[in-house]
Design a protein around this motif. Sequence first.
Motif, mmCIF file in Angstrom:
data_model
loop_
_atom_site.group_PDB
_atom_site.id
_atom_site.type_symbol
_atom_site.label_atom_id
_atom_site.label_comp_id
_atom_site.label_asym_id
_atom_site.label_seq_id
_atom_site.Cartn_x
_atom_site.Cartn_y
_atom_site.Cartn_z
ATOM 1 N N HIS A 20 -1.067 9.308 6.815
ATOM 2 C CA HIS A 20 -0.688 7.898 6.974
ATOM 3 C C HIS A 20 -1.857 6.976 6.660
ATOM 4 C CE1 HIS A 20 -0.832 4.210 9.391
ATOM 5 N NE2 HIS A 20 0.458 4.101 9.140
ATOM 6 N N ASN A 21 -3.011 7.248 7.269
ATOM 7 C CA ASN A 21 -4.183 6.399 7.050
ATOM 8 C C ASN A 21 -4.677 6.462 5.613
ATOM 9 O OD1 ASN A 21 -4.368 5.329 9.659
ATOM 10 N ND2 ASN A 21 -5.527 7.073 10.416
ATOM 11 N N LEU A 71 -4.133 2.253 -0.629
ATOM 12 C CA LEU A 71 -3.398 1.215 -1.353
ATOM 13 C C LEU A 71 -4.196 -0.082 -1.471
ATOM 14 C CD1 LEU A 71 0.231 1.797 0.006
ATOM 15 C CD2 LEU A 71 -0.532 2.010 -2.368
ATOM 16 N N VAL A 72 -5.208 -0.263 -0.617
ATOM 17 C CA VAL A 72 -6.088 -1.435 -0.737
ATOM 18 C C VAL A 72 -7.508 -0.980 -1.098
ATOM 19 C CG1 VAL A 72 -4.757 -2.988 0.717
ATOM 20 C CG2 VAL A 72 -6.394 -1.433 1.789
ATOM 21 N N ASP A 73 -7.580 0.190 -1.747
ATOM 22 C CA ASP A 73 -8.846 0.708 -2.298
ATOM 23 C C ASP A 73 -9.930 0.967 -1.248
ATOM 24 O OD1 ASP A 73 -7.815 0.601 -4.932
ATOM 25 O OD2 ASP A 73 -8.285 -1.540 -5.044
ATOM 26 N N MET A 80 1.620 -1.343 1.091
ATOM 27 C CA MET A 80 2.131 -2.115 -0.041
ATOM 28 C C MET A 80 2.236 -3.599 0.303
ATOM 29 S SD MET A 80 2.463 -0.510 -2.838
ATOM 30 C CE MET A 80 3.400 -1.796 -3.676
ATOM 31 N N LYS A 81 2.582 -3.885 1.560
ATOM 32 C CA LYS A 81 2.661 -5.289 1.984
ATOM 33 C C LYS A 81 1.287 -5.949 1.877
ATOM 34 C CE LYS A 81 3.925 -8.229 5.905
ATOM 35 N NZ LYS A 81 4.424 -8.276 7.313
ATOM 36 N N THR A 116 0.289 -6.365 -1.847
ATOM 37 C CA THR A 116 1.008 -7.474 -2.475
ATOM 38 C C THR A 116 0.449 -8.815 -2.026
ATOM 39 O OG1 THR A 116 3.045 -6.164 -2.583
ATOM 40 C CG2 THR A 116 3.278 -8.542 -2.768
ATOM 41 N N GLN A 117 0.168 -8.938 -0.728
ATOM 42 C CA GLN A 117 -0.377 -10.197 -0.211
ATOM 43 C C GLN A 117 -1.752 -10.489 -0.794
ATOM 44 O OE1 GLN A 117 -0.257 -9.821 4.063
ATOM 45 N NE2 GLN A 117 1.875 -10.495 4.204
ATOM 46 N N ILE A 118 -2.558 -9.452 -0.984
ATOM 47 C CA ILE A 118 -3.889 -9.638 -1.583
ATOM 48 C C ILE A 118 -3.741 -10.089 -3.029
ATOM 49 C CG2 ILE A 118 -5.984 -8.450 -2.324
ATOM 50 C CD1 ILE A 118 -5.674 -6.648 0.165
ATOM 51 N N ALA A 119 -2.853 -9.446 -3.769
ATOM 52 C CA ALA A 119 -2.649 -9.780 -5.183
ATOM 53 C C ALA A 119 -2.110 -11.200 -5.357
ATOM 54 C CB ALA A 119 -1.692 -8.774 -5.818
#
Length: 206
Positions: free
Chosen positions: A30-31, A37-39, A140-141, A144-147
Amino acid sequence: MEETNSKKSIDVQEVLSLGYIYLLILGIIHNAIYFNLVDVNYLEHSSVLDVLISPISVITSSLKSSMTFLAIILISVIYVKVLIPLLVRLRRNKKKYQSGKHLKKINGLEAFSKNSYALLFIIALFILGYFLGFGYGRGMKNKTQIAENTIENTHKIEFINGKTLNAKVLGKNSLSVFYIEKGDKKVSISPIDGNVLKIQKLQNKD
């Protein structure tokens, strides 16, 4: 009698041990999914203790997370011990389920619901979906918010050197806090010991 009781005790211990190992693996996965996903490589900034308690951290990360986990256990019990037996009883009264492959199917369902390991299997399956889905969905949320630059600050972080900032905290453990400031494209990682004085949750504007 003593041998039988000992056997049952060993079975319970084995189930608990295997269950913890299973949750531990899922917590790590999970972690890994959530932070990758946020590198961010979460394991590089975690202690052994952080890894060992990772399943508990995930489950208790929020009220929503805890309630979802409990709901999964409840749904699993209802599915195996209530819905399947109910389905069996209803179908046994129908003519086509009195013989042949339909009868075998019904007998198989009935045997499954009475098998002591069936419930554990269903719970394990549902928990797998919980950990993987929760990690991917939240990751993913954030991505997406960062992008899209729609990050909302959630915490106020005060450092020992007097610096203060508002940011969205993506997670923290015994060693580090992972956060991103509004407008940034990269997640920041700050060691907690000897560096962070306080992390305070911001009040909702609504």
